[in-house]
Motif scaffolding. Structure first.
Motif, PDB file in Angstrom:
ATOM      1  N   VAL A 131      32.673  18.478  -2.199  1.00 39.32           N
ATOM      2  CA  VAL A 131      32.695  17.317  -1.780  1.00 39.32           C
ATOM      3  C   VAL A 131      32.118  16.197  -2.662  1.00 39.32           C
ATOM      4  O   VAL A 131      32.442  14.920  -2.776  1.00 39.32           O
ATOM      5  CB  VAL A 131      31.983  17.325  -0.136  1.00 39.32           C
ATOM      6  N   ALA A 132      30.839  16.326  -3.528  1.00 40.69           N
ATOM      7  CA  ALA A 132      30.542  15.108  -4.114  1.00 40.69           C
ATOM      8  C   ALA A 132      31.305  15.127  -4.829  1.00 40.69           C
ATOM      9  O   ALA A 132      31.569  14.727  -6.049  1.00 40.69           O
ATOM     10  CB  ALA A 132      29.538  16.641  -4.798  1.00 40.69           C
ATOM     11  N   SER A 133      32.640  16.424  -5.745  1.00 45.93           N
ATOM     12  CA  SER A 133      33.603  16.484  -6.992  1.00 45.93           C
ATOM     13  C   SER A 133      34.022  15.393  -6.304  1.00 45.93           C
ATOM     14  O   SER A 133      35.439  14.474  -7.264  1.00 45.93           O
ATOM     15  CB  SER A 133      34.003  17.102  -6.832  1.00 45.93           C
ATOM     16  N   LEU A 134      35.087  14.989  -5.003  1.00 40.62           N
ATOM     17  CA  LEU A 134      35.467  13.740  -4.584  1.00 40.62           C
ATOM     18  C   LEU A 134      35.428  12.324  -5.250  1.00 40.62           C
ATOM     19  O   LEU A 134      34.691  11.747  -5.112  1.00 40.62           O
ATOM     20  CB  LEU A 134      35.932  13.587  -3.091  1.00 40.62           C
ATOM     21  N   PRO A 135      36.160  11.993  -6.046  1.00 39.61           N
ATOM     22  CA  PRO A 135      36.220  10.765  -7.037  1.00 39.61           C
ATOM     23  C   PRO A 135      36.793   9.530  -5.792  1.00 39.61           C
ATOM     24  O   PRO A 135      35.805   8.520  -6.845  1.00 39.61           O
ATOM     25  CB  PRO A 135      37.710  11.052  -7.666  1.00 39.61           C
ATOM     26  N   VAL A 136      36.660   9.436  -4.969  1.00 42.05           N
ATOM     27  CA  VAL A 136      36.424   8.237  -4.174  1.00 42.05           C
ATOM     28  C   VAL A 136      35.336   8.433  -3.216  1.00 42.05           C
ATOM     29  O   VAL A 136      35.537   9.226  -2.822  1.00 42.05           O
ATOM     30  CB  VAL A 136      37.763   7.623  -3.804  1.00 42.05           C
ATOM     31  N   PRO A 137      34.492   7.747  -2.380  1.00 41.09           N
ATOM     32  CA  PRO A 137      34.135   7.617  -1.887  1.00 41.09           C
ATOM     33  C   PRO A 137      35.348   7.786  -0.156  1.00 41.09           C
ATOM     34  O   PRO A 137      34.263   8.395   0.622  1.00 41.09           O
ATOM     35  CB  PRO A 137      33.194   6.203  -1.906  1.00 41.09           C
ATOM     36  N   ARG A 138      35.604   7.483   0.270  1.00 39.95           N
ATOM     37  CA  ARG A 138      36.613   7.700   1.711  1.00 39.95           C
ATOM     38  C   ARG A 138      38.110   7.859   1.110  1.00 39.95           C
ATOM     39  O   ARG A 138      39.151   7.031   0.814  1.00 39.95           O
ATOM     40  CB  ARG A 138      36.525   6.170   2.514  1.00 39.95           C
ATOM     41  N   TYR A 139      38.909   8.793   2.491  1.00 41.67           N
ATOM     42  CA  TYR A 139      40.033   9.361   2.126  1.00 41.67           C
ATOM     43  C   TYR A 139      40.456   9.148   3.925  1.00 41.67           C
ATOM     44  O   TYR A 139      40.033   8.940   4.569  1.00 41.67           O
ATOM     45  CB  TYR A 139      40.218  10.422   2.287  1.00 41.67           C
ATOM     46  N   ARG A 140      41.925   8.946   2.930  1.00 39.95           N
ATOM     47  CA  ARG A 140      42.810   8.020   5.091  1.00 39.95           C
ATOM     48  C   ARG A 140      43.492   9.305   5.575  1.00 39.95           C
ATOM     49  O   ARG A 140      43.178   8.972   7.118  1.00 39.95           O
ATOM     50  CB  ARG A 140      44.463   7.454   4.029  1.00 39.95           C
ATOM     51  N   ARG A 141      43.439  10.205   4.505  1.00 41.33           N
ATOM     52  CA  ARG A 141      44.255  11.512   5.849  1.00 41.33           C
ATOM     53  C   ARG A 141      43.933  12.612   4.414  1.00 41.33           C
ATOM     54  O   ARG A 141      44.457  12.725   4.032  1.00 41.33           O
ATOM     55  CB  ARG A 141      46.023  11.050   6.304  1.00 41.33           C
ATOM     56  N   ALA A 174      44.945   7.994 -11.869  1.00 45.17           N
ATOM     57  CA  ALA A 174      43.883   6.660 -10.892  1.00 45.17           C
ATOM     58  C   ALA A 174      42.505   6.983 -11.915  1.00 45.17           C
ATOM     59  O   ALA A 174      42.696   7.478 -12.797  1.00 45.17           O
ATOM     60  CB  ALA A 174      43.754   7.952 -10.337  1.00 45.17           C
ATOM     61  N   PRO A 175      42.467   5.495 -11.696  1.00 43.93           N
ATOM     62  CA  PRO A 175      40.814   5.477 -12.332  1.00 43.93           C
ATOM     63  C   PRO A 175      39.483   6.057 -11.725  1.00 43.93           C
ATOM     64  O   PRO A 175      40.028   6.658 -10.956  1.00 43.93           O
ATOM     65  CB  PRO A 175      40.667   4.301 -11.890  1.00 43.93           C
ATOM     66  N   SER A 176      39.343   6.171 -12.965  1.00 43.52           N
ATOM     67  CA  SER A 176      37.949   7.284 -12.994  1.00 43.52           C
ATOM     68  C   SER A 176      37.010   7.207 -12.095  1.00 43.52           C
ATOM     69  O   SER A 176      36.950   5.478 -11.603  1.00 43.52           O
ATOM     70  CB  SER A 176      37.134   7.878 -14.152  1.00 43.52           C
ATOM     71  N   PRO A 177      36.165   7.065 -11.451  1.00 45.58           N
ATOM     72  CA  PRO A 177      35.048   6.643 -10.884  1.00 45.58           C
ATOM     73  C   PRO A 177      34.598   5.066 -10.901  1.00 45.58           C
ATOM     74  O   PRO A 177      33.904   4.692 -10.557  1.00 45.58           O
ATOM     75  CB  PRO A 177      34.274   7.401  -9.992  1.00 45.58           C
ATOM     76  N   ALA A 178      34.180   5.860 -11.771  1.00 46.87           N
ATOM     77  CA  ALA A 178      32.884   4.423 -13.332  1.00 46.87           C
ATOM     78  C   ALA A 178      34.094   3.829 -12.857  1.00 46.87           C
ATOM     79  O   ALA A 178      33.626   2.408 -13.254  1.00 46.87           O
ATOM     80  CB  ALA A 178      32.617   5.017 -14.569  1.00 46.87           C
ATOM     81  N   ALA A 179      35.267   3.691 -13.285  1.00 48.22           N
ATOM     82  CA  ALA A 179      36.409   2.502 -13.728  1.00 48.22           C
ATOM     83  C   ALA A 179      36.631   1.726 -12.362  1.00 48.22           C
ATOM     84  O   ALA A 179      36.538   0.476 -12.044  1.00 48.22           O
ATOM     85  CB  ALA A 179      37.486   3.443 -14.545  1.00 48.22           C
ATOM     86  N   ARG A 180      36.487   2.714 -11.497  1.00 45.14           N
ATOM     87  CA  ARG A 180      36.756   2.213 -10.132  1.00 45.14           C
ATOM     88  C   ARG A 180      35.996   0.950  -9.534  1.00 45.14           C
ATOM     89  O   ARG A 180      35.722  -0.097  -9.241  1.00 45.14           O
ATOM     90  CB  ARG A 180      36.955   3.359  -9.026  1.00 45.14           C
ATOM     91  N   GLU A 181      34.718   1.132  -9.966  1.00 40.77           N
ATOM     92  CA  GLU A 181      33.465   0.542  -9.727  1.00 40.77           C
ATOM     93  C   GLU A 181      33.352  -0.913 -11.210  1.00 40.77           C
ATOM     94  O   GLU A 181      32.181  -1.389 -11.187  1.00 40.77           O
ATOM     95  CB  GLU A 181      32.392   1.092 -10.014  1.00 40.77           C
ATOM     96  N   GLY A 182      34.021  -0.692 -12.116  1.00 36.00           N
ATOM     97  CA  GLY A 182      34.402  -1.922 -13.121  1.00 36.00           C
ATOM     98  C   GLY A 182      32.881  -1.308 -14.365  1.00 36.00           C
ATOM     99  O   GLY A 182      32.108  -2.348 -15.293  1.00 36.00           O
ATOM    100  N   LEU A 183      32.902   0.252 -14.606  1.00 36.49           N
ATOM    101  CA  LEU A 183      31.520   0.472 -15.423  1.00 36.49           C
ATOM    102  C   LEU A 183      31.967   0.668 -16.669  1.00 36.49           C
ATOM    103  O   LEU A 183      31.521   0.679 -18.082  1.00 36.49           O
ATOM    104  CB  LEU A 183      31.053   1.194 -14.807  1.00 36.49           C
ATOM    105  N   VAL A 184      33.433   1.179 -16.491  1.00 36.02           N
ATOM    106  CA  VAL A 184      34.149   0.868 -18.365  1.00 36.02           C
ATOM    107  C   VAL A 184      35.195   0.116 -17.980  1.00 36.02           C
ATOM    108  O   VAL A 184      35.710   0.003 -17.154  1.00 36.02           O
ATOM    109  CB  VAL A 184      34.216   2.882 -18.047  1.00 36.02           C
TER     110      VAL A 184
END
Length: 195
Positions: free
Chosen positions: A25-35, A185-195
């Motif tokens: 679960v910690a490896s999932l790259p986005v915080p929330r999934y639809r389905r 898809a962007p990386s978790p860091a890229a999704r938050e504008g860190l890179v």
């Protein structure tokens, strides 16, 4: 195995299993999934964890007693649906932005494995996440290990590997489906504008 015990692998009790599920679960790259779709959910240990991160979880197992246990474990979670299905012949309708194949793929012969993998990718939305987690020791009933399955999953078109966690006991990999325009898809860091 389920005839002799409701949880034959002691999934709810073993630290090894709890840790592996938490890492999954910690490896999932986005915080929330639809389905999400989780075939071979067994007694629902991972299902409960996925439910914390998903708006809807569709889980299944081919063993009726495991389905009954998973349903009991998730009965207070109206956004979780547990069914008796056998993949790949039976498959839920619709698309998913998360598919979790945990402790499942080494039970299939090569042609069936390819069908399961292709159905998983086909059911995955662009940008969606595919997770695989498998025991990495030889077992007489298994047709492979986490390490031997990894190249097969990695050879699937349309996916990009975003996380590769290997231990002596299991292999956990995370893939994301490439968009039709060829972008990943962007990386978790890229999704938050860190890179």
């Amino acid at each position: 195995m389920y005839r002799g015990a409701p949880d034959p692998w002691h999934l709810a009790e073993r630290w090894y299993e709890r840790r592996k599920y938490d890492l999954t679960v910690a490896s999932l790259p986005v915080p929330r999934y639809r389905r999400a779709f989780e075939p071979a959910c067994s007694v629902g240990e991972l299902t409960v964890r996925l439910a914390e991160r998903c708006d809807q979880v569709v889980a299944c197992d081919r063993v009726e007693s495991a389905v009954a246990t998973a349903r009991r474990r998730t009965s207070a979670l109206p956004h979780v649906e547990v069914s008796a299905l056998t993949v790949p012949g039976q498959w839920p309708s619709g698309r998913f932005d998360l598919v979790v194949l945990s402790e499942l793929l080494y039970y299939f012969d090569a042609p069936t494995l390819q069908r399961v993998l292709h159905r998983s990718v086909d059911a995955l939305e662009p940008g969606g996440t595919l997770v695989t987690a498998h025991w990495n020791h030889p077992v007489p009933d298994h047709r492979g290990t986490g390490s031997t399955l990894a190249p097969t999953v990695g050879s699937l078109p349309g996916l990009t590997l975003t996380a590769d966690h290997r231990e002596s006991d299991f292999v956990l990999q995370v893939y994301e489906r490439i968009s039709p325009d060829g972008t990943a898809a962007p990386s978790p860091a890229a999704r938050e504008g860190l890179v």
